[in-house]
Write an enzyme that holds these catalytic residues in place. Structure first.
Site, PDB file in Angstrom:
ATOM      1  N   LYS A 121       8.423 -40.762 -70.399  1.00 51.55           N
ATOM      2  CA  LYS A 121       7.165 -40.290 -69.403  1.00 51.55           C
ATOM      3  C   LYS A 121       7.126 -41.181 -68.177  1.00 51.55           C
ATOM      4  O   LYS A 121       7.164 -42.516 -68.520  1.00 51.55           O
ATOM      5  CB  LYS A 121       6.071 -40.233 -70.125  1.00 51.55           C
ATOM      6  CG  LYS A 121       4.537 -40.061 -69.248  1.00 51.55           C
ATOM      7  CD  LYS A 121       3.353 -39.978 -70.013  1.00 51.55           C
ATOM      8  CE  LYS A 121       2.102 -39.770 -68.892  1.00 51.55           C
ATOM      9  NZ  LYS A 121       0.959 -39.768 -69.858  1.00 51.55           N
ATOM     10  N   ASP A 226     -11.713 -39.172 -71.609  1.00 50.18           N
ATOM     11  CA  ASP A 226     -11.187 -38.071 -71.033  1.00 50.18           C
ATOM     12  C   ASP A 226     -10.335 -36.897 -72.276  1.00 50.18           C
ATOM     13  O   ASP A 226      -9.467 -36.570 -71.941  1.00 50.18           O
ATOM     14  CB  ASP A 226     -10.027 -38.523 -70.261  1.00 50.18           C
ATOM     15  CG  ASP A 226      -9.557 -37.129 -69.185  1.00 50.18           C
ATOM     16  OD1 ASP A 226     -10.458 -36.429 -69.167  1.00 50.18           O
ATOM     17  OD2 ASP A 226      -8.696 -37.135 -68.677  1.00 50.18           O
TER      18      ASP A 226
END
Ligand code: ADP
Length: 291
Positions: A121, A226
């Site tokens: 990532k 989140d």
């Protein structure tokens, strides 16, 4: 776009110069060409020719600033430096397909020397706003460029640190493998992001697994912040795995109750919309532990 093979074609001098640009970026938004030459200590003096070559490869960008000309590192250049480090350490041997384009990251399947697949990532902070900033004057654009690389590095380091702690405490997250600069290498999870899942065998069971996770995090002093269908992967046996937690806050935070309740509400809302499932049971934050 991410071409590891090209790594091998960069000469050691080119790498010296690229590294010099990176080093100079620590205290210069635009690194003066003379500073790059002196850091790189090239035998034949100037780094101009090599810099021009690196700029053609878009690993650095030439900047005509108000006071002096110089170069800045691009995301592509930063990617190369990180990948080279991973390759040296054996955590990444080859790069495969891109599997995700997040708002602020690119995600690739990679493999190590034994062929074990992993996930790479790369943080891309500021990518969206970067385009709009592009229209502005040069110095502004490049000033921001330097900051974004720095902020992407911080984001990756933070993600790796949280992933490590969570993994060590038995939370369902990918196993963290390596981190460098703006990149994290982690275990590849065989599953689908929850937002792509329209059918589960037992929505109630998944709901309680996810709520348990929210509560267990809080018991460890953490609130995700989140918690939604984009940050959760579902494995083939319906086990949820948390893949992304950029907003994680401590339960010592003054607004923790709001964050906790928002995470819970977000999940309840998703289950209503997606599975037409609603439960009267949901956790509520209280000062001395969750209920
Ligand atoms: P962003 O923070 O930019 O949104 P994510 O971490 O959410 O990026 O990843 C984007 C996508 O990449 C995810 O939706 C998922 O499909 C895929 N992905 C990310 N990490 C993994 C992983 N460890 N295993 C499998 N797929 C992953």
């Amino acid at each position: 776009k991410l071409d590891v093979k090209r790594l091998r074609y960069l000469s050691s001098e080119e790498f010296r110069v690229l590294t010099a640009v990176e080093m100079g970026s620590r205290n210069h938004e635009v690194v003066p060409t003379s500073l790059i030459s002196s850091i790189a200590q090239l035998r034949h003096g100037g780094a101009h020719k090599i810099l021009a070559e690196l700029a053609r490869e878009r690993l650095v960008g030439k900047v005509q600033a108000t006071k002096y000309d110089g170069y800045r590192l691009t995301y592509a250049g930063y990617d190369y430096l990180a990948l080279r480090t991973f390759a040296k350490r054996g955590s990444v041997y080859s790069v495969g397909n891109q599997i995700g384009v997040g708002k602020e990251s690119d995600v690739y399947i990679v493999s190590d020397e034994e062929g074990t697949q992993r996930v790479l990532k790369l943080q891309r902070l500021g990518r969206t706003s970067f385009r709009t900033v592009r229209k502005n004057r040069d110095y502004l654009r490049n000033r921001q460029g330097g900051q974004w690389l720095y902020l992407s590095r911080l984001a990756a380091m933070k993600e790796y640190a949280f992933m490590k702690v969570l993994h060590e405490h038995g939370f369902p997250v990918p196993k963290p493998i390596d981190a460098n600069r703006h990149c994290v290498v982690m275990e590849l999870i065989d599953g689908h992001p929850l937002y792509q899942v329209h059918d589960v065998e037992d929505p109630g069971l998944l709901y309680s697994k996810l709520m348990d996770l929210v509560v267990r995090l809080a018991q460890h002093g953490l609130v995700h912040g989140d918690f939604n269908e984009f940050n959760i992967l579902l494995t083939s046996d319906d086990e949820p795995i948390l893949i992304d937690f950029p907003q994680m806050v401590s339960t010592a935070h003054e607004n923790v109750e709001m964050y906790f309740n928002r995470d819970v509400e977000c999940l309840r809302d998703f289950f209503r919309r997606r599975f037409n499932y609603e439960s009267a049971l949901f956790p509520v934050f209280s000062r001395d532990g969750e209920r």
